[in-house]
Design an enzyme around this catalytic site. Structure first.
Site, short mmCIF file in Angstrom:
data_model
loop_
_atom_site.label_atom_id
_atom_site.label_comp_id
_atom_site.label_asym_id
_atom_site.label_seq_id
_atom_site.Cartn_x
_atom_site.Cartn_y
_atom_site.Cartn_z
N ASP A 476 -1.79 -9.10 -7.02
CA ASP A 476 -0.52 -8.75 -6.39
C ASP A 476 0.63 -9.54 -7.01
OD1 ASP A 476 1.19 -7.45 -4.65
OD2 ASP A 476 0.04 -7.95 -2.86
N ASP A 544 2.76 0.41 -1.09
CA ASP A 544 2.35 -0.13 0.20
C ASP A 544 2.45 0.91 1.30
OD1 ASP A 544 1.68 -2.62 -0.71
OD2 ASP A 544 3.57 -3.58 -0.15
#
Length: 735
Positions: A476, A544
């Site tokens: 990430d 997301d």
């Protein structure tokens, strides 16, 4: 496939496309043609039409007022020699511009040379051919090397540039595009992919006009907001017909992609590192290598362009290890637990997921340091013994004993101010010491221009991978770069590029030492979804936002340039954590099938009926997973143009296909006998679709019948109705 040289004219062709350029009378390179394949035995110099002198143009020769770089299509234009459009390169030396690059030599190579320190497409000697053009500034001795690669089986040209300081004094590179091309026709539309966090890569289209139209990022990453991709399409081009030129930058940092339409209707396209914040210094003998850019030509509309990009990346960018490997169906604990978990909860979670048919359990954020919220511990890659008292290796072993693979979340480029690493090395954070710094998601950025920082993170990640026998890493990156400064750099203009080179270095070292670990890239969702990271991580978390309705647009837009099997697409819990929308479990899976497929939910919260549905979803996905990986993806109906979305995947032998159809909102009294016209099937093959049989020609010309929709008259006859309708069809050729 061949590269033909005739009287200083270079013709790259493979039967699908031709790319032709030549040496101009002043020694610079002129562009002649890029498009559908031309016959190889011709001189195409006449494509550069005679130019009439204009009162406003500056000309090169006293006796030839028509020879002006302002009106000549070029390959790699410079500034200050009569062309007042934006140049491909700007350099200075002792306060003098270095700008007069003329042809010196060329070399033709089998295959495709690698780019040192940079991800790029690759090819065996039989799969591609490369011509390397050497240009020289005769006054300074500085050389410019332009590389052009044509692939045997793809309608693609890959380009890069390299400058070599062969002079005796230092050189400053201030602008260096990887690709520049002057297209003769500007009556086109520009298509690009834009958005922001949770709505990445939405399709945007606008007409080209005189002047500059650009997309870019100066965030230190390719960004949620603009993808390093653009396409120019003919006014009459559609998804399946017409000419389209596609361009993409194989890079993960700051970029500029622009089209400049001049006053004569020529469209200059350029892709490269963004000049803002960039200045590279070369001592005598040093060189600077640009990242790669790729160009695609399609005579079969946007789908033709996309399929070419898909094939290129599947065959020549994604690593050999993952080209044909099946990606496991995974479950991620993040939306189920966030930071609130312990070993007992995780083992129970994993066992329940295994019973559903899941193959990989991924432990997300919160397993390290003292990480109970997002304010602490990034950089401290040591297990949190309060949550996992027996350690991360013990947890991994127990998950594997339960029959699942084991994966972990890392955010290796970031550091929390509240961390042991920051206490020990505050100078490792990006920013000017003792000056104000900006936070993003309560964190700072590690200085990846510093090799010691990269070494330290590599050693910690390697230790964890070895201890857990790790199968998967979700990498990430949750914030962009501010206060772009490194105390270890003499030239701060090199910061952004050196930073991303450090990221690539860490990826390269980890993937080389642990080739069996599957990496999935992530950047606050889709904030760094670019071709360069596909070189290391064959799949990327698309967004997301896992809401099925929103994912229709995100995945549709992403498919413009990226293969479906690179798109991380999961079924999440409802109400959705990003939109608060509740959609049927069937719709969520029907959308997620067209990607790598997985789940973001707590299995223990599923009813017994829902558990059976999930088991069937996973079983079904596994049955056509090879088709998702290897088939040709075709867009049929756009979510940006209406209430319905449709797409399909067809196998290379046309013997099987899957079709996805979606309707976001119900409509009153809908029309009857709805059909969906398909593409890519064999005209004469008979296809079994559930209990019916149709021939390919009728499915493409008349259409596939859709389920009967409730129209307010008789519910008994309806197969569907209301909001959030979806259907995935499987087609199998009988003969």
């Amino acid at each position: 496939m061949s590269i033909l040289v005739n009287q200083q004219q270079f013709h790259l062709t493979n039967g699908r496309i031709s790319y032709v350029f030549h040496v101009l009378k002043n020694g610079q390179l002129g562009h002649l043609y890029f498009g559908k394949a031309l016959r190889p035995d011709r001189d195409y110099t006449h494509f550069e039409k005679d130019h009439n002198p204009t009162p406003a143009s500056c000309h090169t020769y006293e006796d030839d007022p028509a020879f002006s770089l302002e009106t000549i299509r070029q390959e790699y234009p410079v500034y200050g020699k009569g062309d007042f459009r934006e140049p491909a390169i700007l350099m200075s030396q002792e306060q003098k511009s270095v700008a007069n690059f003329v042809y010196k030599s060329h070399d033709i190579l089998e295959g495709k040379p690698a780019l040192s320190g940079l991800p790029a497409t690759y090819a065996a000697s039989s799969e591609a051919e490369t011509v390397l053009i050497v240009l020289e500034d005769v006054y300074s001795g500085v050389e410019l090397h332009l590389s052009y690669t044509i692939f045997a089986n793809e309608a693609v040209i890959a380009r890069n540039a390299r400058v070599v300081n062969k002079s005796t004094t230092a050189l400053s590179v201030e602008r260096m595009m990887s690709l520049s091309i002057d297209l003769p026709e500007a009556e086109m539309d520009l298509l690009h992919l834009s958005g922001t966090w949770s709505r990445e890569r939405h399709v945007k289209t606008r007409a080209l006009e005189q002047g500059i139209q650009s997309i870019s990022s100066i965030r230190g990453a390719s960004s949620h907001h603009h993808n390093p991709f653009l396409a120019l399409k003919a006014k009459d081009a559609t998804e399946h017909t017409g000419e389209v030129f596609g361009f993409q930058f194989v890079y993960s940092g700051n970029f500029l992609a622009q089209t400049e339409v001049d006053h004569y209707g020529v469209a200059r396209v350029q892709l490269g590192i963004h000049p803002i914040g960039f200045e590279w210094n070369l001592a005598p003998g040093e060189a600077f290598q640009s990242p790669e850019a790729v160009m695609v030509y399609s005579g079969e509309g946007l789908n033709g362009m996309s399929q070419t990009f898909h094939q290129l990346y599947r065959n020549h960018l994604i690593s050999e290890q993952w080209k044909t490997a099946e990606r496991p169906v995974l479950i991620n604990n993040w939306e189920a637990t966030y930071f609130d978990f312990n070993e007992e909860k995780l083992i129970h979670f994993a066992k329940e997921a295994k019973d559903l048919g899941v193959e990989l359990f991924v432990l997300d954020d919160g397993w390290f340091g003292k990480r109970n919220d997002d304010r602490t511990s990034l950089g401290d890659w040591f297990v949190d013994r309060e949550k996992l008292p027996e350690g991360i290796a013990s947890l991994a072993s127990k998950v594997k004993q339960a029959g699942l693979k084991f994966g972990l979340w890392f955010e290796p480029e970031m550091i929390s101010v509240d961390s042991d690493l920051y206490s020990e090395h505050p100078e490792w954070a990006v920013g000017v010491p003792e000056e104000h710094y900006t936070l993003g998601r309560n964190q700072r950025v590690l200085d990846y221009t510093n090799p010691i920082v990269v070494d330290t993170i590599f050693e910690r990640m390697r230790a964890i991978i070895q201890a857990t026998d790790l199968d998967y890493i979700k990498w990430d990156m949750n914030r962009n770069i501010t206060e772009a400064y490194s105390a270890g750099l003499d030239h701060q203009g090199e910061f952004f590029h050196r930073y991303i080179l450090g990221v690539y270095d860490l990826y390269e070292r980890l993937t080389s030492e642990f080739p069996n670990v599957l990496f999935e890239s992530c950047a606050g969702g889709g904030g760094r979804f670019d071709p360069a990271l596909l070189y290391y991580a064959p799949q990327a978390w698309a967004s997301d936002d896992t809401d099925a309705v929103e994912r229709l647009k995100i995945q549709y837009g992403t498919s413009m340039a990226y293969p479906i099997y690179s798109i991380g697409s999961h079924v999440s819990a409802v109400p959705n954590h990003q939109t608060l929308r509740s959609t049927p479990l069937s719709l969520r899976a029907d959308v997620a099938y067209f990607g790598t497929f997985g789940y973001e939910l707590d299995p223990s919260r599923l009813s017994s009926e829902e558990q059976e549905i999930v088991k069937e979803q996973i079983r079904r996905y596994k049955s056509f997973r090879p088709l998702v990986r290897d088939g040709s993806f075709i867009r049929l109906q756009s979510p940006f143009e209406g209430n319905e979305t449709a797409w399909m995947i067809v196998s290379s032998d046309q013997k099987e296909a899957i079709v996805g159809w979606y309707k976001a909102s119900s409509t009153p009294n809908p029309r009857t006998n709805q059909v969906l016209k398909l593409k890519g099937l064999h005209h004469d093959s008979a296809y079994q679709v559930e209990s019916s049989t149709y021939y390919g020609d009728e499915l493409m010309q008349n259409g596939l019948p859709l389920p009967i929709e409730f129209n307010g008259a008789n519910q008994a006859f309806a197969e569907r109705g209301g909001d959030f309708q979806s259907k995935v069809f499987y087609l199998k050729a009988l003969y």
